[in-house]
Design an enzyme around this catalytic site. Structure first.
Site, PDB file in Angstrom:
ATOM      1  CG  ASP A   1      -0.323  -0.522   2.489  1.00 35.61           C
ATOM      2  OD1 ASP A   1       0.924  -0.475   2.592  1.00 35.61           O
ATOM      3  OD2 ASP A   1      -1.046  -0.970   3.388  1.00 35.61           O
TER       4      ASP A   1
ATOM      5  CG  ASP B   1      -8.991  -1.186  11.869  1.00 34.43           C
ATOM      6  OD1 ASP B   1      -7.960  -1.821  11.529  1.00 34.43           O
ATOM      7  OD2 ASP B   1      -9.480  -0.288  11.164  1.00 34.43           O
TER       8      ASP B   1
ATOM      9  CG  HIS C   1      -5.971  -2.259   8.916  1.00 35.26           C
ATOM     10  ND1 HIS C   1      -6.160  -0.981   9.382  1.00 35.26           N
ATOM     11  CD2 HIS C   1      -4.622  -2.453   8.946  1.00 35.26           C
ATOM     12  CE1 HIS C   1      -5.002  -0.431   9.679  1.00 35.26           C
ATOM     13  NE2 HIS C   1      -4.042  -1.312   9.428  1.00 35.26           N
TER      14      HIS C   1
ATOM     15  CD  GLU D   1      -8.768   1.012   7.836  1.00 36.07           C
ATOM     16  OE1 GLU D   1      -8.792   0.077   8.660  1.00 36.07           O
ATOM     17  OE2 GLU D   1      -8.090   2.051   8.015  1.00 36.07           O
TER      18      GLU D   1
HETATM   19  C1  F6R Z   1       1.359  -1.218   6.123  1.00 32.19           C
HETATM   20  C2  F6R Z   1       0.117  -1.958   6.281  1.00 32.19           C
HETATM   21  C3  F6R Z   1      -0.710  -1.843   7.515  1.00 32.19           C
HETATM   22  C4  F6R Z   1       0.112  -2.067   8.789  1.00 32.19           C
HETATM   23  C5  F6R Z   1      -0.764  -1.968  10.020  1.00 32.19           C
HETATM   24  C6  F6R Z   1       0.031  -2.120  11.299  1.00 32.19           C
HETATM   25  O1  F6R Z   1       1.951  -1.517   4.863  1.00 32.19           O
HETATM   26  O2  F6R Z   1      -0.243  -2.636   5.382  1.00 32.19           O
HETATM   27  O3  F6R Z   1      -1.731  -2.802   7.459  1.00 32.19           O
HETATM   28  O4  F6R Z   1       0.723  -3.318   8.717  1.00 32.19           O
HETATM   29  O5  F6R Z   1      -1.447  -0.750  10.026  1.00 32.19           O
HETATM   30  O6  F6R Z   1       0.936  -1.068  11.419  1.00 32.19           O
HETATM   31  P1  F6R Z   1       2.076  -1.086  12.547  1.00 32.19           P
HETATM   32  O7  F6R Z   1       3.007  -2.182  12.180  1.00 32.19           O
HETATM   33  O8  F6R Z   1       2.726   0.257  12.434  1.00 32.19           O
HETATM   34  O9  F6R Z   1       1.383  -1.322  13.825  1.00 32.19           O
END
Ligand code: F6R
Length: 260
Positions: free
Chosen positions: A67, A136, A138, A143
């Site tokens: 992403d 959450d 994801h 989301e």
């Molecule tokens: C980032 C991504 C997100 C993160 C998630 C957790 O490329 O795809 O899904 O993996 O938001 O983020 P952290 O690791 O910062 O807690």
């Protein structure tokens, strides 16, 4: 789905990096699916160490990131292009032309998303995909209520994700509201999936993803449908799992596992 509970962050990062190294050693032209955020930093650090000290070779591999924020130029220090360059690409030997990170500044998002999907297919599909998990539930930026068969597309971030990610920006208002993200359906096509999580803040999301119903409310729960997914988590992230002892028992009784 396999749940591997490690004592701490360094151990889970090392174990996940080892799995990726095994894929690369078996298939030097493997296609790697990469994630950003704070959780995979330990894996990248370990892969860089393996590259330097053990000659782990990335010269034939191809990468696709999950992403990117919409609207941030690649030079912005919170763009995922910048993150990947700083934390991984500039330290290893992935050829520049084999690196794919979604464009957050394209003038035509639908066309770009179609091209990204097509490019993954042309490269033979993803051999191993790294994932983090949002509080959450994801995966990538899928989301709650994202279709479990969604493909790469533009997505509006949830309030909780914006709040979680505000720690990387000067203020919450600076966090982009939109992202371009691989879909859940795109992710589920990877041959192997590695999900990483550490800390209490992820304990609920992990419990729901592993033991809850498959639901678009927790998009990580779709991984229950994937034949080869491993969750590498620490003690805190494992703290709400009802079947925790069973997962530990499985690891202990694996052929070749040391007696506990
Ligand atoms: C980032 C991504 C997100 C993160 C998630 C957790 O490329 O795809 O899904 O993996 O938001 O983020 P952290 O690791 O910062 O807690």
């Amino acid at each position: 789905m396999e749940v591997i509970i490690k004592p701490g962050y360094d151990q889970l990062s090392a174990a996940a990096a080892q799995q990726i190294a095994e894929v690369l050693n078996r298939k030097p032209n493997a296609v790697l699916g990469l994630a950003t955020g704070s959780t995979p930093l330990g894996v990248y650090k370990e892969l860089v160490r393996m590259h330097r000290e053990e000659s782990l070779d990335f010269s034939r591999c191809t990468t696709f990131n999950l992403d990117e924020y919409v609207g941030l130029p690649v030079t912005h220090d919170q763009s995922y292009h910048y993150f990947m360059h700083e934390n991984f690409f500039k330290h290893v030997n992935v050829p520049e032309q084999n690196i794919h990170v979604p464009s957050g500044t394209t003038s035509n998002f639908p066309a770009f998303c179609d091209w990204y999907e097509q490019r993954i297919e042309e490269c033979g599909g993803i051999d191993v995909q790294i994932l983090g998990i949002g509080s959450d539930g994801h995966i990538a930026f899928n989301e709650p209520t994202s279709s479990l068969s969604s493909r790469t597309r533009l997505k509006t971030l949830a309030k909780v994700t914006i709040d979680d990610n505000a720690r990387f920006f000067d203020k919450a208002e600076d966090v982009p509201i939109y992202a371009i993200t691989m879909g859940v359906g795109t992710i589920l096509e990877a041959d192997e999936i590695i999900l990483l999580a550490n800390g209490k803040g992820k304990a609920d999301a992990i419990a729901q993803a592993v033991e809850g119903p498959v639901s678009s409310m927790i998009t990580a729960s779709a991984l229950q449908m994937h034949p080869y997914t491993k969750f590498y988590i620490d003690q805190d992230a494992a703290s709400n799992l009802k079947m925790r002892e069973y997962y530990e028992w499985i690891q202990m009784k694996k052929p070749g596992a040391p007696e506990a």
